[in-house]
Design a protein around this motif. Structure first.
Motif, PDB file in Angstrom:
ATOM      1  N   ALA A 195       0.808  -1.220   0.000  1.00  0.00           N
ATOM      2  CA  ALA A 195       0.000   0.000   0.000  1.00  0.00           C
ATOM      3  C   ALA A 195       0.845   1.275   0.000  1.00  0.00           C
ATOM      4  CB  ALA A 195      -0.951  -0.012   1.196  1.00  0.00           C
ATOM      5  N   ALA A 196       1.831   1.347   0.850  1.00  0.00           N
ATOM      6  CA  ALA A 196       2.613   2.584   0.977  1.00  0.00           C
ATOM      7  C   ALA A 196       3.356   2.928  -0.303  1.00  0.00           C
ATOM      8  CB  ALA A 196       3.591   2.475   2.144  1.00  0.00           C
ATOM      9  N   SER A 197       3.839   1.939  -1.007  1.00  0.00           N
ATOM     10  CA  SER A 197       4.598   2.219  -2.231  1.00  0.00           C
ATOM     11  C   SER A 197       3.702   2.451  -3.446  1.00  0.00           C
ATOM     12  CB  SER A 197       5.570   1.075  -2.534  1.00  0.00           C
ATOM     13  OG  SER A 197       4.870  -0.118  -2.819  1.00  0.00           O
ATOM     14  N   HIS A 198       2.417   2.173  -3.328  1.00  0.00           N
ATOM     15  CA  HIS A 198       1.507   2.322  -4.464  1.00  0.00           C
ATOM     16  C   HIS A 198       0.536   3.496  -4.323  1.00  0.00           C
ATOM     17  CE1 HIS A 198       3.020  -1.580  -5.549  1.00  0.00           C
ATOM     18  NE2 HIS A 198       2.215  -1.666  -6.579  1.00  0.00           N
ATOM     19  N   ALA A 199       0.387   4.054  -3.139  1.00  0.00           N
ATOM     20  CA  ALA A 199      -0.684   5.006  -2.870  1.00  0.00           C
ATOM     21  C   ALA A 199      -0.345   6.441  -3.243  1.00  0.00           C
ATOM     22  CB  ALA A 199      -1.060   4.955  -1.394  1.00  0.00           C
ATOM     23  N   GLN A 200      -1.309   7.113  -3.872  1.00  0.00           N
ATOM     24  CA  GLN A 200      -1.263   8.566  -4.006  1.00  0.00           C
ATOM     25  C   GLN A 200      -1.640   9.188  -2.660  1.00  0.00           C
ATOM     26  OE1 GLN A 200      -3.191  10.347  -7.452  1.00  0.00           O
ATOM     27  NE2 GLN A 200      -3.346   8.316  -8.374  1.00  0.00           N
ATOM     28  N   ARG A 201      -2.630   8.577  -2.015  1.00  0.00           N
ATOM     29  CA  ARG A 201      -3.076   8.965  -0.677  1.00  0.00           C
ATOM     30  C   ARG A 201      -3.214   7.676   0.115  1.00  0.00           C
ATOM     31  NH1 ARG A 201      -5.583  11.365  -4.523  1.00  0.00           N
ATOM     32  NH2 ARG A 201      -5.607  13.626  -4.681  1.00  0.00           N
ATOM     33  N   LEU A 202      -2.562   7.595   1.235  1.00  0.00           N
ATOM     34  CA  LEU A 202      -2.586   6.379   2.052  1.00  0.00           C
ATOM     35  C   LEU A 202      -3.363   6.643   3.331  1.00  0.00           C
ATOM     36  CD1 LEU A 202      -1.568   3.470   2.536  1.00  0.00           C
ATOM     37  CD2 LEU A 202       0.456   4.475   3.616  1.00  0.00           C
ATOM     38  N   ILE A 203      -4.341   5.792   3.593  1.00  0.00           N
ATOM     39  CA  ILE A 203      -5.109   5.841   4.832  1.00  0.00           C
ATOM     40  C   ILE A 203      -4.758   4.587   5.620  1.00  0.00           C
ATOM     41  CG2 ILE A 203      -7.416   5.911   5.865  1.00  0.00           C
ATOM     42  CD1 ILE A 203      -6.734   8.369   4.125  1.00  0.00           C
ATOM     43  N   ARG A 204      -4.291   4.743   6.841  1.00  0.00           N
ATOM     44  CA  ARG A 204      -3.927   3.603   7.687  1.00  0.00           C
ATOM     45  C   ARG A 204      -5.140   3.159   8.505  1.00  0.00           C
ATOM     46  NH1 ARG A 204       1.078   1.770   6.055  1.00  0.00           N
ATOM     47  NH2 ARG A 204       0.311   0.116   7.388  1.00  0.00           N
ATOM     48  N   CYS A 205      -5.500   1.918   8.353  1.00  0.00           N
ATOM     49  CA  CYS A 205      -6.547   1.289   9.165  1.00  0.00           C
ATOM     50  C   CYS A 205      -6.021  -0.055   9.668  1.00  0.00           C
ATOM     51  CB  CYS A 205      -7.837   1.133   8.366  1.00  0.00           C
ATOM     52  SG  CYS A 205      -8.683   2.675   8.053  1.00  0.00           S
ATOM     53  N   ASP A 206      -4.777  -0.035  10.094  1.00  0.00           N
ATOM     54  CA  ASP A 206      -4.129  -1.253  10.579  1.00  0.00           C
ATOM     55  C   ASP A 206      -4.956  -1.880  11.692  1.00  0.00           C
ATOM     56  OD1 ASP A 206      -1.420  -0.987   9.136  1.00  0.00           O
ATOM     57  OD2 ASP A 206      -1.675   0.955  10.104  1.00  0.00           O
ATOM     58  N   GLY A 207      -5.019  -3.191  11.683  1.00  0.00           N
ATOM     59  CA  GLY A 207      -5.741  -3.912  12.717  1.00  0.00           C
ATOM     60  C   GLY A 207      -7.211  -4.127  12.396  1.00  0.00           C
ATOM     61  N   HIS A 208      -7.726  -3.436  11.395  1.00  0.00           N
ATOM     62  CA  HIS A 208      -9.138  -3.592  11.043  1.00  0.00           C
ATOM     63  C   HIS A 208      -9.285  -4.563   9.867  1.00  0.00           C
ATOM     64  CE1 HIS A 208     -10.569  -0.542  13.741  1.00  0.00           C
ATOM     65  NE2 HIS A 208      -9.712   0.331  13.255  1.00  0.00           N
ATOM     66  N   PRO A 209     -10.256  -5.468   9.952  1.00  0.00           N
ATOM     67  CA  PRO A 209     -10.528  -6.357   8.825  1.00  0.00           C
ATOM     68  C   PRO A 209     -11.320  -5.626   7.739  1.00  0.00           C
ATOM     69  CG  PRO A 209     -11.967  -6.896  10.660  1.00  0.00           C
ATOM     70  CD  PRO A 209     -11.049  -5.806  11.129  1.00  0.00           C
ATOM     71  N   ILE A 210     -11.123  -6.022   6.508  1.00  0.00           N
ATOM     72  CA  ILE A 210     -11.805  -5.355   5.401  1.00  0.00           C
ATOM     73  C   ILE A 210     -13.329  -5.474   5.493  1.00  0.00           C
ATOM     74  CG2 ILE A 210     -12.169  -5.363   2.897  1.00  0.00           C
ATOM     75  CD1 ILE A 210      -9.150  -5.778   2.577  1.00  0.00           C
ATOM     76  N   PRO A 211     -13.915  -6.627   5.841  1.00  0.00           N
ATOM     77  CA  PRO A 211     -15.383  -6.662   5.881  1.00  0.00           C
ATOM     78  C   PRO A 211     -16.002  -5.599   6.786  1.00  0.00           C
ATOM     79  CG  PRO A 211     -14.551  -8.886   5.857  1.00  0.00           C
ATOM     80  CD  PRO A 211     -13.350  -7.974   6.038  1.00  0.00           C
ATOM     81  N   GLU A 212     -15.412  -5.336   7.939  1.00  0.00           N
ATOM     82  CA  GLU A 212     -15.948  -4.297   8.827  1.00  0.00           C
ATOM     83  C   GLU A 212     -15.823  -2.912   8.202  1.00  0.00           C
ATOM     84  OE1 GLU A 212     -14.547  -4.439  12.881  1.00  0.00           O
ATOM     85  OE2 GLU A 212     -14.671  -6.625  12.898  1.00  0.00           O
ATOM     86  N   LEU A 213     -14.681  -2.646   7.575  1.00  0.00           N
ATOM     87  CA  LEU A 213     -14.492  -1.366   6.895  1.00  0.00           C
ATOM     88  C   LEU A 213     -15.450  -1.234   5.712  1.00  0.00           C
ATOM     89  CD1 LEU A 213     -10.630  -1.165   7.022  1.00  0.00           C
ATOM     90  CD2 LEU A 213     -12.188   0.549   7.940  1.00  0.00           C
ATOM     91  N   LEU A 214     -15.578  -2.303   4.931  1.00  0.00           N
ATOM     92  CA  LEU A 214     -16.469  -2.282   3.776  1.00  0.00           C
ATOM     93  C   LEU A 214     -17.901  -1.981   4.210  1.00  0.00           C
ATOM     94  CD1 LEU A 214     -16.996  -2.692   0.753  1.00  0.00           C
ATOM     95  CD2 LEU A 214     -17.173  -5.157   1.221  1.00  0.00           C
TER      96      LEU A 214
END
Length: 142
Positions: A35-54
């Protein structure tokens, strides 16, 4: 605090979702994604699973109704025997929140990386499932 904003949506993520326009894309990246090397804008949500974020994102974020597939998954590399049950979870959430039955296209791994580089933002998560990366295309509010 605001009323109606899911608690999992951080101020930084909310700002990015608000800034995005119709057709812009956001990547929900699993813990293995660069993510860090590919992002124009990086949002950190470390520790969170994608289904909850989605689930939280889809309460606020319309998917694009003018394209055949407003969500994209990273295709499993040929020969890899990994299973992707998380895709079914994503499908259920998108069906429940956006009313779409078949929202996904699959994108070859390196093409997915290229598309992610062009995305408005990448959300780095703690999701441990393999091939859990997801791109969402923003729609319009009518």
């Amino acid at each position: 605090m605001l009323i109606g904003i899911p608690k999992i949506i951080s101020p930084d993520l909310l700002k990015v979702l608000m800034e995005m326009g119709h057709g812009d894309e956001i990547v929900l990246a699993d813990a293995n994604f660069p993510a860090a090397s590919h992002a124009q804008r990086l949002i950190r949500c470390d520790g969170h699973p994608i289904p909850e974020l989605l689930d939280g994102i889809l309460r606020l974020f319309p998917l694009d109704p003018y394209v055949a597939k407003p969500a994209a998954l990273m295709e499993v590399v040929p020969g890899d025997t990994v299973k992707t049950p998380i895709w079914d979870v994503y499908g259920t959430l998108i069906r429940e929140r956006a009313g779409l039955e078949a929202p996904f296209e699959t994108v070859e791994r390196f093409a997915f990386y290229e598309r992610a580089r062009k995305a408005y933002a990448i959300v780095a998560t703690g999701e441990g499932a393999l091939y859990a990366n997801l791109i969402l295309k923003k729609g319009v509010i009518s």
